[in-house]
Design an enzyme around this catalytic site. Structure first.
Site, PDB file in Angstrom:
ATOM      1  N   GLN A 135      61.734  33.130  -5.027  1.00  0.00           N
ATOM      2  CA  GLN A 135      62.353  32.814  -6.183  1.00  0.00           C
ATOM      3  C   GLN A 135      63.419  31.454  -5.914  1.00  0.00           C
ATOM      4  O   GLN A 135      64.637  31.926  -5.745  1.00  0.00           O
ATOM      5  CB  GLN A 135      62.802  33.807  -6.769  1.00  0.00           C
ATOM      6  CG  GLN A 135      61.992  34.680  -7.471  1.00  0.00           C
ATOM      7  CD  GLN A 135      62.262  35.774  -8.259  1.00  0.00           C
ATOM      8  OE1 GLN A 135      63.294  35.590  -9.145  1.00  0.00           O
ATOM      9  NE2 GLN A 135      62.044  37.062  -8.182  1.00  0.00           N
TER      10      GLN A 135
ATOM     11  N   THR B  90      45.458  33.881  -2.723  1.00  0.00           N
ATOM     12  CA  THR B  90      45.367  32.480  -2.014  1.00  0.00           C
ATOM     13  C   THR B  90      44.549  32.418  -1.009  1.00  0.00           C
ATOM     14  O   THR B  90      43.546  31.404  -0.778  1.00  0.00           O
ATOM     15  CB  THR B  90      47.042  32.247  -1.507  1.00  0.00           C
ATOM     16  OG1 THR B  90      47.982  32.354  -2.853  1.00  0.00           O
ATOM     17  CG2 THR B  90      46.894  30.801  -1.079  1.00  0.00           C
TER      18      THR B  90
ATOM     19  N   LYS C 104      44.672  23.277  -4.171  1.00  0.00           N
ATOM     20  CA  LYS C 104      44.380  23.936  -5.538  1.00  0.00           C
ATOM     21  C   LYS C 104      45.058  23.477  -6.834  1.00  0.00           C
ATOM     22  O   LYS C 104      46.196  23.121  -6.798  1.00  0.00           O
ATOM     23  CB  LYS C 104      45.106  25.389  -5.170  1.00  0.00           C
ATOM     24  CG  LYS C 104      44.612  26.531  -6.043  1.00  0.00           C
ATOM     25  CD  LYS C 104      45.325  27.669  -5.670  1.00  0.00           C
ATOM     26  CE  LYS C 104      46.516  28.016  -5.365  1.00  0.00           C
ATOM     27  NZ  LYS C 104      47.327  29.275  -4.778  1.00  0.00           N
TER      28      LYS C 104
ATOM     29  N   ASP D 126      47.314  25.997   0.820  1.00  0.00           N
ATOM     30  CA  ASP D 126      47.961  25.301  -0.180  1.00  0.00           C
ATOM     31  C   ASP D 126      49.004  24.180   0.312  1.00  0.00           C
ATOM     32  O   ASP D 126      49.131  24.209   1.406  1.00  0.00           O
ATOM     33  CB  ASP D 126      48.641  26.401  -1.090  1.00  0.00           C
ATOM     34  CG  ASP D 126      49.957  27.060  -0.622  1.00  0.00           C
ATOM     35  OD1 ASP D 126      50.278  26.356   0.324  1.00  0.00           O
ATOM     36  OD2 ASP D 126      50.125  28.271  -0.961  1.00  0.00           O
TER      37      ASP D 126
ATOM     38  N   SER E  57      49.168  39.229  -2.824  1.00  0.00           N
ATOM     39  CA  SER E  57      47.789  39.971  -3.338  1.00  0.00           C
ATOM     40  C   SER E  57      46.502  39.475  -2.625  1.00  0.00           C
ATOM     41  O   SER E  57      45.528  40.254  -2.653  1.00  0.00           O
ATOM     42  CB  SER E  57      47.660  39.412  -4.989  1.00  0.00           C
ATOM     43  OG  SER E  57      47.550  37.918  -4.619  1.00  0.00           O
ATOM     44  N   GLY E  58      46.805  38.521  -1.764  1.00  0.00           N
ATOM     45  CA  GLY E  58      45.424  38.045  -0.947  1.00  0.00           C
ATOM     46  C   GLY E  58      44.793  37.175  -1.582  1.00  0.00           C
ATOM     47  O   GLY E  58      43.810  36.477  -1.111  1.00  0.00           O
TER      48      GLY E  58
HETATM   49  C1  R5P Z   1      53.116  30.546  -1.736  1.00  0.00           C
HETATM   50  O1  R5P Z   1      53.346  29.486  -1.842  1.00  0.00           O
HETATM   51  C2  R5P Z   1      53.127  31.403  -0.391  1.00  0.00           C
HETATM   52  O2  R5P Z   1      52.931  30.774   0.842  1.00  0.00           O
HETATM   53  C3  R5P Z   1      51.740  32.267  -0.367  1.00  0.00           C
HETATM   54  O3  R5P Z   1      50.795  31.622   0.011  1.00  0.00           O
HETATM   55  C4  R5P Z   1      51.719  32.941  -1.621  1.00  0.00           C
HETATM   56  O4  R5P Z   1      52.834  33.851  -1.511  1.00  0.00           O
HETATM   57  C5  R5P Z   1      50.340  34.182  -1.254  1.00  0.00           C
HETATM   58  O5  R5P Z   1      50.269  35.168  -2.241  1.00  0.00           O
HETATM   59  P1  R5P Z   1      48.877  35.643  -2.750  1.00  0.00           P
HETATM   60  O6  R5P Z   1      48.622  36.387  -1.560  1.00  0.00           O
HETATM   61  O7  R5P Z   1      49.499  36.674  -3.736  1.00  0.00           O
HETATM   62  O8  R5P Z   1      48.074  34.744  -3.125  1.00  0.00           O
END
Ligand code: R5P
Length: 310
Positions: free
Chosen positions: A94, A224, A190, A167, A221-222
């Site tokens: 944030q 990404t 993405k 990303d 959450s995994g």
């Molecule tokens: C996003 O900008 C962060 O670098 C991570 O890619 C992200 O927080 C991963 O979140 P999640 O595992 O929920 O996709």
């Protein structure tokens, strides 16, 4: 020097103490019946250089409050200098207003930590480097890259490797690791073209026939990593694994990784992994205590920490 461990990640604090060959200072952190936190430092810290070790990981608000109350106790006990050692700085995502009337919680939390009395901050792989500027006290933002690089060199022979940013936001981190290892870089872009339409994954770089290693700061959450891994496989990558500094691993993230095309996810131990997650063959953990311990040693001795970025 005095080392104090709060409760978020005791094994990491103990490993740092082992590295420094210094005991953890006797202290107690208790909860009252209504869950308020109480801290007592059971040794004299007057005039001492104190390092408080606490990640603000799940449960983020409790762990943050423990850190703040511990720093307050140390301030009132006349510690000479207090360094908040925050291996994982929660709330970092944030870091800007994403919409009207929303907070910048990373700045608020940084203010809370320095206003509680922290004179310095030592942390690792902040979600964005600029967050260092949110702290109005000196802040050292270590990188886990040397630990990750060493593991990659041991596990993989360099042939055919490709470092991938899952990303666009992680490109700087991934490019730096690719440069260290001396291999190519690819980027997963993405995009959701319209609200309600599923995301499109474009891969920048030819991953066909390549062994892909994704690198990211956080796995929460995994989603990404799992989605990016599928996109890489669809484009012909032979195998895909991931290295992540902070294994937030909320809910069933590890199960999600197990069911995905990812071969494994390797995290650093800035956050204590859950016991059930540790049983998974898809998860491996790299220790960062030597890196944090060495940074603490250098800060205490007023030596440069820049060598740790090599
Ligand atoms: C996003 O900008 C962060 O670098 C991570 O890619 C992200 O927080 C991963 O979140 P999640 O595992 O929920 O996709």
């Amino acid at each position: 020097m005095k080392l104090i461990a709060c409760n978020a990640n005791l094994p990491l604090a103990e490993a740092i103490a082992d590295y420094l060959d210094a005991p953890l200072t006797e202290s107690e952190i208790k909860r009252f019946a209504d869950n308020e936190i109480f801290v007592r430092i059971n040794e004299n810290v007057r005039g001492e250089d104190v390092f408080v070790i606490q990640s603000t990981s799940f449960p983020a608000n409790d762990n943050l409050m423990e850190l703040l109350i511990c720093v307050d106790a140390l301030t009132r006990a006349s510690a000479k200098r207090i360094t908040a050692v925050i291996p994982y700085f929660g709330y970092a995502r944030q870091d800007r207003k994403t919409d009207g009337r929303t907070p910048i919680s990373a700045k608020l939390v940084a203010n809370l930590i320095s206003n509680a009395g922290a004179d310095r901050v030592l942390t690792m792989d902040l979600h964005a480097g600029q967050i260092q500027g949110f702290f109005d006290v000196p802040t050292d933002n270590l990188i886990a890259a040397p630990v990750i690089e060493e593991d990659i060199r041991i596990r993989y022979n360099g042939d055919n490797l490709m470092i991938v940013s899952p990303d666009v936001g992680g490109v700087v981190r991934a490019r730096s690791l690719a440069k260290r290892i001396g291999c190519d870089l690819a980027i997963v872009d993405k995009r959701r073209e319209k609200a309600g339409v599923s995301e499109v994954m474009n891969i920048i770089g030819d991953v066909s026939g390549r062994r892909c290693i994704m690198v990211d700061d956080i796995c929460d959450s995994g989603g990404t990593l799992c989605n990016a891994a599928k996109a890489l496989k669809d484009k012909g990558a032979t195998d895909v694994s991931a290295y992540v500094t902070h294994g937030v691993l909320s809910n069933d993230a590890v199960k999600r990784v197990e069911k995905s095309v990812l071969d494994e996810i390797v995290i650093c131990d800035t956050i204590k992994p859950r016991d059930e997650d540790m049983k998974s063959k898809a998860l491996r953990v790299l220790p960062v205590a030597p890196l944090l311990g060495e940074a603490i040693r250098r800060i205490a001795n007023e030596e440069s920490v820049s060598k740790l970025f090599d």
